[in-house]
Write a protein that holds these residues in place. Sequence first.
Motif, PDB file in Angstrom:
ATOM      1  N   GLN A  19       0.828  -1.199   0.000  1.00  0.00           N
ATOM      2  CA  GLN A  19       0.000   0.000   0.000  1.00  0.00           C
ATOM      3  C   GLN A  19       0.871   1.261   0.000  1.00  0.00           C
ATOM      4  O   GLN A  19       0.571   2.246  -0.694  1.00  0.00           O
ATOM      5  CB  GLN A  19      -0.956   0.004   1.196  1.00  0.00           C
ATOM      6  N   LYS A  20       1.941   1.244   0.777  1.00  0.00           N
ATOM      7  CA  LYS A  20       2.872   2.374   0.773  1.00  0.00           C
ATOM      8  C   LYS A  20       3.541   2.502  -0.595  1.00  0.00           C
ATOM      9  O   LYS A  20       3.757   3.618  -1.100  1.00  0.00           O
ATOM     10  CB  LYS A  20       3.921   2.213   1.872  1.00  0.00           C
TER      11      LYS A  20
ATOM     12  N   GLN B 141       1.143   4.153  -2.939  1.00  0.00           N
ATOM     13  CA  GLN B 141       1.055   5.595  -2.680  1.00  0.00           C
ATOM     14  C   GLN B 141       2.227   6.334  -3.326  1.00  0.00           C
ATOM     15  O   GLN B 141       2.051   7.402  -3.935  1.00  0.00           O
ATOM     16  CB  GLN B 141       1.030   5.859  -1.178  1.00  0.00           C
TER      17      GLN B 141
ATOM     18  N   THR C 287       2.142   9.009  -6.535  1.00  0.00           N
ATOM     19  CA  THR C 287       2.702  10.358  -6.443  1.00  0.00           C
ATOM     20  C   THR C 287       3.677  10.612  -7.586  1.00  0.00           C
ATOM     21  O   THR C 287       3.699  11.703  -8.172  1.00  0.00           O
ATOM     22  CB  THR C 287       3.418  10.556  -5.094  1.00  0.00           C
TER      23      THR C 287
END
Length: 282
Positions: A148-149, A152, A156
């Motif tokens: 999940q990180k 993200q 970005t």
Amino acid sequence: SIMTVKEKAQLLSCINLLSKQVEKGNDGGAALLLRAYCRQRLGNFSQALRDATQAMLLSPKSARALNFRAFIYNQMNRPGDAVKDADRALAFDSKNAESYNIRAVANLRLHKVEAALADSTKALQLNPHLAAAHSVRAETYVSLKQYQKALQEINTALKKHILSANYYYQRAVINRKIGRVTDSSRDIDRGIELNPSFVPAYSARANTSIAMGDYEMATQDFQQINKILTSNNRKSEIPLLEQASLDKIVKDYTQIIRLAPNDAAGYYNRGFLYLAIGNNEA
């Protein structure tokens, strides 16, 4: 990714022009550094390395030259040497975001995950617009299985560089790891749309097709890979990362052959790829 014939011709033309400038030798190594860039784009890493090293000798305190040589070392799978050059660059310019990010890539390949995360974080502190640093952080989180990180970070990166086929491919890989097959397929298609010669994207799409039992579609993608490689005559110049991808493609073809042992195309295409990566089993 594999370049077009026109792009290759343009780079060769630039090399010829820059070689004339290098002979004059009055620009502090700038022409050498540009020629190194052109040569690495063509996959001629040893020549690019020589040019970058010569440029450094002319400008020994140039963080730009050190960064570029470190970048080439990373492409040649020599992360230890890349770290040394990035360290030297930072000794001359402690606020150079590119140096931190290049060292982050090298540390990740050395399996120094925490160091890679720290370097990419520092790079973003110095340059918040550096999309490549988010890409490195995404890779780092993938290695830590923190998907999940990772998602993200790559999201970005894409906000900052929305036309990057590499970032769409990277997100596709992450989405597949967390079971988002539809999202992964959409990203792969977008990556191919942005760069129709992007070999790893075709390989990834073929993987998805194999998982879904669509062997005909997988074979079509592998045939497209063969077409790209053949049309560019780049067998001896495939960068290390693409070779790693080709190794994976060979494994996928082996699976297709196992599932369809009477399909001659599978054997032919696998043989071609063996030749492309220098495997004498062809």
